[in-house]
Design a protein around this motif. Structure first.
Motif, PDB file in Angstrom:
ATOM      1  N   VAL A 152      -3.497  -5.378  -1.412  1.00  0.00           N
ATOM      2  CA  VAL A 152      -4.350  -4.622  -2.258  1.00  0.00           C
ATOM      3  C   VAL A 152      -3.575  -3.965  -3.539  1.00  0.00           C
ATOM      4  O   VAL A 152      -3.805  -4.082  -4.597  1.00  0.00           O
ATOM      5  N   ASP A 153      -2.546  -3.268  -3.057  1.00  0.00           N
ATOM      6  CA  ASP A 153      -1.646  -2.395  -4.258  1.00  0.00           C
ATOM      7  C   ASP A 153      -2.302  -1.058  -4.481  1.00  0.00           C
ATOM      8  O   ASP A 153      -2.472  -0.521  -5.450  1.00  0.00           O
ATOM      9  N   SER A 154      -3.072  -0.395  -3.194  1.00  0.00           N
ATOM     10  CA  SER A 154      -3.598   0.657  -3.167  1.00  0.00           C
ATOM     11  C   SER A 154      -2.400   1.736  -3.223  1.00  0.00           C
ATOM     12  O   SER A 154      -1.279   1.299  -2.770  1.00  0.00           O
ATOM     13  N   PRO A 155      -2.767   2.858  -3.832  1.00  0.00           N
ATOM     14  CA  PRO A 155      -4.200   3.281  -4.403  1.00  0.00           C
ATOM     15  C   PRO A 155      -4.039   3.082  -5.806  1.00  0.00           C
ATOM     16  O   PRO A 155      -5.119   3.473  -6.512  1.00  0.00           O
ATOM     17  N   GLU A 176       0.838  -1.109  -0.224  1.00  0.00           N
ATOM     18  CA  GLU A 176       0.092  -0.094  -0.061  1.00  0.00           C
ATOM     19  C   GLU A 176       0.818   1.261  -0.182  1.00  0.00           C
ATOM     20  O   GLU A 176       1.861   1.537   0.973  1.00  0.00           O
ATOM     21  N   HIS A 177       0.853   2.098  -1.112  1.00  0.00           N
ATOM     22  CA  HIS A 177       1.931   2.996  -1.563  1.00  0.00           C
ATOM     23  C   HIS A 177       1.516   4.482  -0.902  1.00  0.00           C
ATOM     24  O   HIS A 177       0.366   4.565  -0.892  1.00  0.00           O
ATOM     25  N   TYR A 216      -2.656  -1.240   7.155  1.00  0.00           N
ATOM     26  CA  TYR A 216      -2.190  -1.023   6.106  1.00  0.00           C
ATOM     27  C   TYR A 216      -0.569  -0.977   6.450  1.00  0.00           C
ATOM     28  O   TYR A 216      -0.303  -0.188   7.273  1.00  0.00           O
ATOM     29  N   ILE A 217       0.296  -1.643   5.745  1.00  0.00           N
ATOM     30  CA  ILE A 217       1.766  -1.461   5.638  1.00  0.00           C
ATOM     31  C   ILE A 217       2.138  -0.663   4.700  1.00  0.00           C
ATOM     32  O   ILE A 217       1.979  -1.016   3.427  1.00  0.00           O
ATOM     33  N   LEU A 218       2.763   0.642   4.911  1.00  0.00           N
ATOM     34  CA  LEU A 218       2.777   1.555   3.713  1.00  0.00           C
ATOM     35  C   LEU A 218       4.237   1.682   3.114  1.00  0.00           C
ATOM     36  O   LEU A 218       4.932   1.204   3.867  1.00  0.00           O
ATOM     37  N   SER A 219       4.255   2.084   1.878  1.00  0.00           N
ATOM     38  CA  SER A 219       5.800   1.891   1.316  1.00  0.00           C
ATOM     39  C   SER A 219       5.637   2.993   0.411  1.00  0.00           C
ATOM     40  O   SER A 219       4.484   3.495  -0.310  1.00  0.00           O
ATOM     41  N   LEU A 266      -8.092   9.647   3.674  1.00  0.00           N
ATOM     42  CA  LEU A 266      -8.968   8.970   2.846  1.00  0.00           C
ATOM     43  C   LEU A 266      -8.527   7.419   2.492  1.00  0.00           C
ATOM     44  O   LEU A 266      -9.418   6.700   2.355  1.00  0.00           O
ATOM     45  N   ARG A 267      -7.364   7.144   2.929  1.00  0.00           N
ATOM     46  CA  ARG A 267      -6.903   5.873   2.990  1.00  0.00           C
ATOM     47  C   ARG A 267      -7.488   4.954   4.274  1.00  0.00           C
ATOM     48  O   ARG A 267      -8.134   3.892   3.989  1.00  0.00           O
ATOM     49  N   ILE A 268      -7.746   5.647   5.156  1.00  0.00           N
ATOM     50  CA  ILE A 268      -8.148   5.220   6.412  1.00  0.00           C
ATOM     51  C   ILE A 268      -9.754   4.717   6.235  1.00  0.00           C
ATOM     52  O   ILE A 268     -10.193   3.748   6.584  1.00  0.00           O
TER      53      ILE A 268
END
Ligand code: MN
Length: 354
Positions: A316-319, A38-39, A84-87, A71-73
Motif C-alpha cells: 500500500v505505502d500506508s499511511p 507500511e510505515h 502488514y510488514i512495518l518499517s 487504527l492501522r489494524i
C-alpha cells in the motif's frame, strides 16, 4: 477463490461480473492479503519529521496513523489485509548524521517496533529492521540482532545514508557497505530499497517546484538511480542470492532499464561498472517489485510482462497512501485469479517464509 461478500445474483455471478461490481458496491475482496511497504514512526525519533510539503489535514491524518497501530489494524480489516510488514518512515536512521547516535536510535526503534507494535498484534504484523549504515559493520550486527532476536523479516533502507553532514551520502554499492551485504546474504533475508528526498545540494532541478521533491517525483528518480548503481556495481555477481525489493512498481525501471541496456552497448565498458550480465537480467532475478502507491492497471500489466507475476507483491505505502483506495483497485484489477493470489499473498509468504 476469495469469498463473496455481496452478490445480488445469489451466487450466479461470474468472476468477471463480481470484479466489475467490486468498486461500486463492495461486492468482493481478496482476503488475507499481505502488504509490505507500511510505515510507522515514534515520538522517540520522529523519523519522518515535520513535513512542510504536505497539506495540513492530510499530514495530520498521516501522523496519527504512523503512531497509532490500532487504527492501522482497522484499516487492514476493512480491506482484506491480513498482514502488514512495518518499517520506519523515511528518512529514518539514514538521515542521522552521527554514527553513534544512528546506532543507538536504530536499536531503540527496532525494539520499539517489536515491543509496542508487533507484540500487540503478533498474528497481523511483522517488521523490517532499520539499519545504522553510518557504520556498516554495526549495521550488519543490528540486522543480525533484529532477525535472530526480534524475529524481523529483513531490512528496509531509505536510500543513501548521511555520513557526518546532510550533504554527504553513502550509497549501497560502495565498498565499505560490502560487510552489510555479506550479512544479508548469510541471513537470507530481503532488503527493501525505499526512497528519500535528494541530497540538499543536489536539488537544483527542482527549484521553483518543491512539491516534486518527495513521493510525487524525486523519490522515484532517486531510487531508480540507486537501484541502477547496485545493478552496475556487480553486487549481484558477488552475492547472487541477494533479493532487493523496490516499491512503486519498480520506480519506473521496467520501462527505462531496457533502454539503459540498449544504449550501454555503445558506452566504454569501464564507464558503467563491473556487472557481468545484462542489467535487465538482474531486474528479473534479484529484484521484487511492489504495487505500493501505484494503483494503475496498465502499469501493473507492463510490470507483469517484464518480470512476471512471481516477482510482484501487493503493498500500500500506508499511511501516506490509504488501503481504502489501493485494495479495491487490486481486488478488481484485470489480472488472472492465479496472479492475484500470487501478488496479493503467496509471493510474500514464500519470500519471507511466513
Ligand atoms: Mn513508502
Amino acid at each position: 477463490m476469495p469469498p463473496v461478500r455481496f452478490d445480488p445474483t445469489g451466487g450466479q455471478m461470474t468472476e468477471e461480473c463480481r470484479r466489475n461490481h467490486a468498486h461500486k458496491n463492495g461486492g468482493i475482496k481478496m482476503l488475507k492479503k499481505i502488504a509490505l511497504e507500511e510505515h510507522y514512526d515514534s515520538p522517540g525519533l520522529w523519523a519522518s519529521g515535520p513535513h512542510e510539503l504536505m497539506k495540513k489535514d492530510y499530514f495530520e491524518a498521516v501522523q496519527e496513523r504512523l503512531k497509532n497501530i490500532d487504527l492501522r489494524i482497522e484499516d487492514m480489516d476493512r480491506n482484506g489485509i491480513e498482514t502488514y510488514i512495518l518499517s520506519l518512515a523515511q528518512p529514518g536512521i539514514e538521515g542521522v548524521c552521527d554514527a553513534g547516535t544512528a546506532a543507538a536510535k536504530a536499536k531503540e526503534m527496532n525494539d520499539y517496533c517489536a515491543e509496542k507494535m508487533v507484540a500487540k498484534y503478533p498474528t497481523r504484523l511483522r517488521a523490517f529492521a532499520c539499519i545504522p549504515l553510518q557504520d556498516p559493520a554495526q549495521g550488519a550486527r543490528e540486522l543480525e540482532r533484529a532477525v535472530k532476536e526480534l524475529g524481523f523479516v529483513g531490512a528496509l533502507i531509505n536510500g543513501y545514508t548521511n555520513i557526518g553532514d546532510v550533504n554527504t551520502a553513502q550509497y549501497l554499492d560502495e565498498p565499505q557497505v560490502e560487510v552489510f551485504w555479506a550479512k544479508v546474504e548469510e541471513l537470507g533475508v530481503p532488503v527493501y530499497l525505499h526512497p528519500r528526498i535528494p541530497l540538499p545540494n543536489q536539488q537544483r532541478i527542482y527549484e521553483g517546484y518543491p512539491g516534486l521533491l518527495d513521493s510525487a517525483w524525486a523519490f522515484g528518480v532517486e531510487t531508480a538511480t540507486h537501484a541502477v548503481r547496485l545493478i552496475l556495481s556487480g553486487l549481484f555477481d558477488r552475492h547472487p542470492g541477494l533479493r532487493v525489493i523496490l516499491g512503486h512498481l519498480g520506480e519506473g525501471l521496467t520501462f527505462t532499464l531496457p533502454r539503459l541496456e540498449h544504449r550501454l552497448r555503445h558506452t566504454k565498458k569501464e564507464l558503467h561498472g563491473a556487472h557481468e550480465k545484462a542489467p535487465t537480467e538482474y531486474l528479473r532475478k534479484n529484484f521484487y517489485l511492489t504495487t505500493s502507491g501505484t494503483f494503475r492497471s496498465q502499469a501493473l500489466l507492463d510490470t507483469i510482462l517484464e518480470v512476471g507475476a512471481d516477482h510482484i507483491l501487493f503493498s500500500v505505502d500506508s499511511p501516506y497512501e490509504t488501503p481504502d483506495e489501493l485494495a479495491p483497485w487490486f481486488d478488481a484489477c484485470p489480472i488472472s485469479e492465479n496472479d492475484r493470489q500470487k501478488i496479493g499473498r503467496d509471493n510474500a509468504r514464500a519470500l519471507f517464509g511466513l
